[in-house]
Design a protein around this motif. Structure first.
Motif, mmCIF file in Angstrom:
data_model
loop_
_atom_site.group_PDB
_atom_site.id
_atom_site.type_symbol
_atom_site.label_atom_id
_atom_site.label_comp_id
_atom_site.label_asym_id
_atom_site.label_seq_id
_atom_site.Cartn_x
_atom_site.Cartn_y
_atom_site.Cartn_z
ATOM 1 N N GLY A 65 -9.895 4.078 -3.992
ATOM 2 C CA GLY A 65 -8.691 4.262 -3.201
ATOM 3 C C GLY A 65 -8.892 4.080 -1.724
ATOM 4 N N LEU A 66 -10.089 3.637 -1.322
ATOM 5 C CA LEU A 66 -10.318 3.332 0.089
ATOM 6 C C LEU A 66 -9.253 2.347 0.567
ATOM 7 N N PRO A 67 -8.614 2.598 1.715
ATOM 8 C CA PRO A 67 -7.496 1.749 2.163
ATOM 9 C C PRO A 67 -7.972 0.390 2.670
ATOM 10 N N LEU A 68 -8.010 -0.574 1.783
ATOM 11 C CA LEU A 68 -8.486 -1.913 2.101
ATOM 12 C C LEU A 68 -7.339 -2.906 2.084
ATOM 13 N N ARG A 69 -7.550 -4.049 2.746
ATOM 14 C CA ARG A 69 -6.601 -5.153 2.648
ATOM 15 C C ARG A 69 -6.898 -5.996 1.411
#
Length: 260
Positions: A106-110
């Motif tokens: 769930g790390l906020p990545l593009r």
């Protein structure tokens, strides 16, 4: 490495930034430091902000015991914050497995891209080979036999005995022994060595899975399976390339993906 940030457990992480455009954090594989992917960063720099770092236990970065894969995901979160909170990830080999774990967490990545993550499902006897390697590696490292640990890894990659013994006599051997303890970290990142389909199904960002056209068939099947296991996956073959992919060939493909 000219910059430092600190991970959640206090571990210092060394990194450097080059180029301009969408940020991409590059994750190296086993027996590697950030310097290994620096040539690729140079190829991305005209279209992306390329971030190269030393994973914990390597190069100019620190280390904190006990090791857990979750700490390496926290390292990526710290780097993400350090570069403004908006970035994509790219990982090669076992570094790709770490990228996929981070994306699934769930790390906020593009976006995320990986090159030849060596899941053993697709190699005959691969699961058994991985189990033997895991046991032998643990014993070698616990006994302090760093050179033997490096040999085990080189055999796992398919390097012949004559080449392994030649490597032992080379000037680069001392550097290889220096990062040998981190082989246990990559082994942990790979888990049981098999494709983690349930975890990959939780990845919510677009994923590009790339393989070299001259790489073994089992590696093609592994790369394609990654693309099929994530909800938004794309599979790409680079003609003529092997596991030691040329930055000049891979760079434009990644730049297109990360700026698209």
């Amino acid at each position: 490495m000219d910059k430092k940030t600190t991970s959640r457990d206090g571990t210092a992480l060394a990194y450097e930034v080059t180029g301009q455009g969408p940020a991409v954090i590059l994750v190296c594989g086993a027996m590697s430091t950030g310097g290994t992917v620096a040539p690729l960063a140079a190829r991305l720099a005209d279209r992306c902000t390329a971030v190269v770092y030393d994973r914990r236990g390597r190069g100019a970065s620190g280390d904190t015991a006990p090791y857990e894969v979750a700490r390496e995901v926290e390292d990526l979160a710290a780097l993400l914050d350090a570069v403004g909170g908006d970035a994509s990830l790219f990982g090669v080999s076992s570094g790709g497995a770490l990228v996929l774990r981070a994306a699934a967490s769930g790390l906020p990545l593009r976006r995320a891209a990986v090159y030849e993550v060596p899941y053993a499902d697709f190699l005959q006897g691969g699961a058994e080979r991985e189990a033997v390697y895991k046991e032998q590696l643990s014993k070698a490292l616990s006994d302090g036999r760093r050179g033997d640990a490096v040999e085990l890894f080189l055999r796992l990659t398919g390097l012949g005995e004559e080449m392994i013994q030649g490597a032992r006599q080379s000037p680069m051997w001392a550097g290889m022994e220096a990062v040998a303890p981190s082989l246990a970290y990559d082994d942990a990142v790979m888990g049981d060595g098999l494709l983690p389909r349930e975890r990959l199904a939780a990845v919510s960002v677009p994923v590009l899975s790339v393989v070299g056209g001259a790489s073994p068939e089992w590696m093609h099947r592994s790369a394609q399976a990654v693309a099929e296991a994530v909800p938004q996956g794309t599979y790409r073959v680079l003609p003529g390339q092997t596991h030691m992919v040329e930055p000049a060939v891979l760079g434009p493909v990644l730049a297109d993906f990360f700026t698209g």
